[in-house]
Design a protein around this motif. Structure first.
Motif, short mmCIF file in Angstrom:
data_model
loop_
_atom_site.label_atom_id
_atom_site.label_comp_id
_atom_site.label_asym_id
_atom_site.label_seq_id
_atom_site.Cartn_x
_atom_site.Cartn_y
_atom_site.Cartn_z
N LEU A 86 10.96 -10.75 -13.13
CA LEU A 86 9.89 -11.88 -13.55
C LEU A 86 10.35 -13.36 -13.09
O LEU A 86 9.31 -14.11 -12.85
N THR A 87 11.58 -13.72 -13.00
CA THR A 87 11.58 -15.06 -12.31
C THR A 87 11.28 -15.07 -10.94
O THR A 87 10.63 -16.20 -10.59
N ILE A 88 11.32 -14.14 -10.22
CA ILE A 88 11.11 -14.09 -8.72
C ILE A 88 9.38 -14.27 -8.79
O ILE A 88 9.05 -14.69 -7.94
N GLU A 89 8.89 -13.30 -9.48
CA GLU A 89 7.24 -13.60 -9.74
C GLU A 89 6.78 -14.84 -10.05
O GLU A 89 5.82 -15.48 -9.33
N SER A 90 7.54 -15.64 -10.79
CA SER A 90 7.06 -16.78 -11.22
C SER A 90 7.38 -17.97 -10.23
O SER A 90 6.55 -18.68 -10.00
N LEU A 121 1.17 -9.02 -4.67
CA LEU A 121 0.18 -8.46 -4.09
C LEU A 121 -0.04 -6.76 -5.25
O LEU A 121 -1.08 -6.24 -5.19
N LEU A 122 1.18 -6.30 -5.71
CA LEU A 122 1.04 -4.99 -6.35
C LEU A 122 0.27 -5.38 -7.56
O LEU A 122 -0.69 -4.48 -8.19
N GLN A 123 0.37 -6.57 -8.18
CA GLN A 123 -0.49 -6.74 -9.29
C GLN A 123 -2.18 -6.89 -8.93
O GLN A 123 -2.89 -6.40 -9.89
N GLU A 154 0.70 -1.34 -12.77
CA GLU A 154 1.33 -1.61 -13.88
C GLU A 154 2.75 -1.72 -13.56
O GLU A 154 3.43 -0.77 -13.43
N LEU A 155 3.40 -2.88 -13.77
CA LEU A 155 4.57 -3.27 -13.42
C LEU A 155 5.66 -3.22 -14.79
O LEU A 155 5.35 -4.07 -15.65
N GLU A 156 6.80 -2.78 -14.84
CA GLU A 156 7.69 -3.15 -15.88
C GLU A 156 8.84 -3.90 -15.05
O GLU A 156 9.64 -3.24 -14.36
N ASN A 174 0.80 -1.27 -0.06
CA ASN A 174 0.10 0.02 -0.02
C ASN A 174 0.81 1.26 0.05
O ASN A 174 0.52 2.28 -0.30
N GLU A 175 1.93 1.03 0.47
CA GLU A 175 2.95 2.37 0.63
C GLU A 175 3.60 2.56 -0.83
O GLU A 175 3.92 3.77 -0.99
#
Length: 238
Positions: free
Chosen positions: A179-183, A164-166, A171-173, A131-132
């Motif tokens: 991307l690996t960490i997200e997966s 959580l941001l998604q 919108e994330l770049e 949220n911050e």
């Protein structure tokens, strides 16, 4: 938002994080301690690189200072407490200044001091951190790692922050590593503790008997505070 993940404390440099919002993560256990201590009323935290630095600060400031931290996952001789978040309850820490030194987390923080803004995260305050930062433009999630090596627990926490941001439609770049960490997170979202329990540092702490810490450090969203570096100490953002 441009978002990158940095894998270890040793990979952080002043030039790399300058002008960015940096979120330092050390799930096991430094940032879990910091979030918990400030949530329980600590008036501030000073992260230092050596026990001698900590002793010097206590000598200057007296009885209002508590020394906490670890080396090789064990309490430091002469310190008040170790690196367990469960040690810093309200009775112990309320109104006190905590001076900390740890093997990885306080190094990651000190290496990130050139950031535009420096925040502290763990699973305990993951939702509050999101949220911050959700309206920030350039963010680096710094995983402290363990002695220069990548750790599963920090990566999973970074992945959860991205997730959580998604969920909030940010919108994330993302960089390739982000991307690996997200997966990694998405694959393991329903079994975070189980996956982290296969990691090296997790098992060092398990062998040393810190089972209650390991349970606590993977509890998501139990604190709503956002610790930040104000130029002198880490304190809760108002």
């Amino acid at each position: 938002m441009k978002l990158e993940v940095i894998g270890t404390a040793q990979q952080v440099s002043a030039d790399l994080v300058k002008g960015k919002t940096v979120v330092v993560i050390d799930v096991l256990r430094a940032t879990s301690v910091m979030v918990s201590a400030l949530n329980n009323g600590a008036k501030g935290i000073i992260p230092v690189l050596s026990p001698d630095d900590a002793f010097d600060i206590k000598k200057e400031n007296g009885t209002d200072v508590i020394l906490g931290g670890e080396r090789h996952a064990e309490p430091i001789e002469g310190f008040d407490y170790g690196n367990s978040p469960l040690s810093y309850n309200k009775e112990v820490i309320a109104g006190k200044l905590l001076v900390m030194t740890t093997t990885n987390g306080t190094l990651a923080i000190n290496n990130s001091l050139s950031a535009k803004e420096l925040l502290i995260a763990s699973f305990a305050n993951d939702k509050a951190i999101v949220n911050e930062i959700k309206n920030h433009k350039d963010v680096a999630l710094v995983c402290s790692g363990n002695n220069g090596l990548y750790t599963l627990e920090d990566a999973l926490c970074a992945g959860r922050i991205i997730h959580l941001l998604q969920e909030q439609s940010v919108e994330l770049e993302l960089t390739d590593f982000a991307l690996t960490i997200e997966s990694l997170y998405e694959i393991n979202a329903t079994k975070l503790h189980e996956t982290a329990s296969k990691g090296y540092h997790y098992n060092v702490l398990k062998t040393k008997g810190y089972l209650k810490d390991l349970e606590y450090c993977f509890r998501s969203g139990i604190c709503d505070n956002v610790p930040h570096w104000n130029g002198q100490v880490i304190e809760n953002k108002s």
